[in-house]
Design an enzyme around this catalytic site. Structure first.
Site, mmCIF file in Angstrom:
data_model
loop_
_atom_site.group_PDB
_atom_site.id
_atom_site.type_symbol
_atom_site.label_atom_id
_atom_site.label_comp_id
_atom_site.label_asym_id
_atom_site.label_seq_id
_atom_site.Cartn_x
_atom_site.Cartn_y
_atom_site.Cartn_z
ATOM 1 N N ILE A 280 0.865 -1.189 0.000
ATOM 2 C CA ILE A 280 0.000 0.000 0.000
ATOM 3 C C ILE A 280 0.897 1.233 0.000
ATOM 4 O O ILE A 280 1.920 1.264 0.686
ATOM 5 C CB ILE A 280 -0.971 0.004 1.202
ATOM 6 N N ILE B 95 4.986 -1.177 2.802
ATOM 7 C CA ILE B 95 4.606 0.225 2.611
ATOM 8 C C ILE B 95 5.370 0.762 1.406
ATOM 9 O O ILE B 95 6.602 0.706 1.368
ATOM 10 C CB ILE B 95 4.946 1.081 3.848
ATOM 11 N N LYS B 96 4.629 1.296 0.428
ATOM 12 C CA LYS B 96 5.273 1.828 -0.776
ATOM 13 C C LYS B 96 5.675 3.290 -0.570
ATOM 14 O O LYS B 96 4.851 4.123 -0.222
ATOM 15 C CB LYS B 96 4.322 1.733 -1.976
ATOM 16 N N ILE B 97 6.946 3.543 -0.804
ATOM 17 C CA ILE B 97 7.501 4.895 -0.690
ATOM 18 C C ILE B 97 8.227 5.202 -2.000
ATOM 19 O O ILE B 97 9.044 4.393 -2.457
ATOM 20 C CB ILE B 97 8.482 4.994 0.497
#
Length: 373
Positions: free
Chosen positions: A111, A142-144
């Site tokens: 996400i 976690i998408k960064i």
């Protein structure tokens, strides 16, 4: 038990984890995600703002929940956060058996932080921690984005023991910066006493968009030499990224020290693998990018194409970096400014996700306003 499609099973056997680049409530409720796991070798899911914008704009799967949230007085940001994190949490649960069976390598769901924060380090860190707590599943990523502001955020979030999918990587130089951020974050995580074997990361390298941008520039040049180079840059770029990955994770002393403490490699993930040019094979960015310890996240159309007619001949990357570098040398020799290409792609990538997020905000706000009347 359903059997896996042979071409996708061959891809898995060659060391490529097959992930689906899509998620919706309908896909979860209908059992379609489970079916893809059972028959098409899918062992992970990636999402992004565009995927959620599409999911929420089609059909009525979210209406009841949005109405309930409106009744409780939730604002638009809280509404979107609740519906998207619910979908991701449910997908994490569907994929939990794959996560357990792979020792935490696969069975992962991603996400993304709010794309409006792409150039704000501290706010990205804050939201990454919040999303991790809200979804509350060990197989979450976690998408960064790999913007300049994103790199220190990646290191800081990993240092908290949170698994990260680094997105929007277009150049090998930026990929090196991402791997450095991974090592820094893992070193800090070790100092903080985290179990490094539980922290996972992938580096999402975008493929088809590189061809689209460079092909356009080659067509503007228009010479026979330029036109002959079309459709080669995306694969060549990814192959050079894999060579950079091998340098770091097969020989670098920093990683070896972390490996002894349980750290895993940060796997390259091939993203943007749907072929946009109808002149190219629709499995180009899958069959040409086969190597151990990689992930390929595919839209369903590409997944189906590989299942139907993708020819997987084993490792198609290892040992190709010399040829890949020649492609780049030729591109530069005829006047392609590669650093400009990558700058344009990064800013466009952030803008596309911001635009999708705005559409999602506007559509959800309209829904909340209608319910308030």
């Amino acid at each position: 038990m359903a059997s896996q499609k042979p071409n996708l099973a061959a891809l898995s056997a060659a060391g490529v984890s097959v992930w689906l680049d899509d998620l919706s409530r309908d896909r979860l409720r209908s059992g379609n995600l489970q079916e893809l796991i059972d028959t098409k070798s899918v062992v992970g899911v990636t999402t992004n703002p565009s995927i959620f914008q599409k999911a929420l704009s089609e059909g009525h799967d979210y209406d009841a929940q949005v109405a309930e949230l409106a009744e409780r007085g939730a604002d638009v940001d809280a509404t979107i956060r609740t519906v998207t994190t619910d979908d991701v949490r449910n997908a994490c649960d569907v994929l939990a058996p794959r996560w357990e069976a792979s020792g935490g390598v696969d069975g992962r769901v991603s996400i993304e932080v709010d794309p409006r924060l792409a150039h704000e380090t501290d706010k990205t860190i804050q939201q990454a921690v919040e999303l991790w707590k809200i979804v509350d599943r060990p197989n979450l990523l976690i998408k960064i984005p790999a913007t300049k502001a994103g790199l220190p955020a990646i290191a800081a979030v990993l240092a908290e023991g949170i698994s990260v999918n680094v997105t929007l990587i277009f150049s090998v130089d930026r990929h090196r910066g991402v791997m450095d951020a991974y090592l820094t974050g893992m070193e800090k995580a070790a100092q903080a006493g985290h179990d490094l074997s539980k922290i996972h990361s992938v580096a999402s390298f975008f493929v088809s968009r590189v061809d689209t941008e460079i092909d356009n520039r080659l067509e503007q040049i228009g010479s026979a030499e330029a036109l002959a180079l079309r459709g080669q840059a995306g694969v060549a770029n990814a192959r050079l990224a894999y060579a950079a990955y091998q340098e770091v994770f097969e020989g670098d002393a920093r990683y070896q020290a972390l490996k002894e403490r349980g750290a895993r490699v940060q796997r390259p993930l091939w993203a943007s693998t749907g072929v946009k040019n109808p002149d190219y094979s629709d499995t180009l960015y899958v069959t040409e990018l086969v190597a151990p310890h990689t992930v390929n996240t595919m839209p369903e159309k590409t997944l189906d194409a590989v299942a139907d007619h993708g020819v997987v001949k084993g490792d198609s990357i290892t040992g190709t970096s010399g040829d890949a570098q020649q492609v780049f040398d030729k591109l530069e020799a005829i006047g392609i400014d590669l650093s400009d290409v990558f700058d344009v792609l990064e800013s466009e990538g952030v803008e596309k996700f911001e635009a999708s997020w705005k559409e999602l905000l506007d559509a959800t706000q309209a829904q909340l306003d209608a319910l308030a009347k």
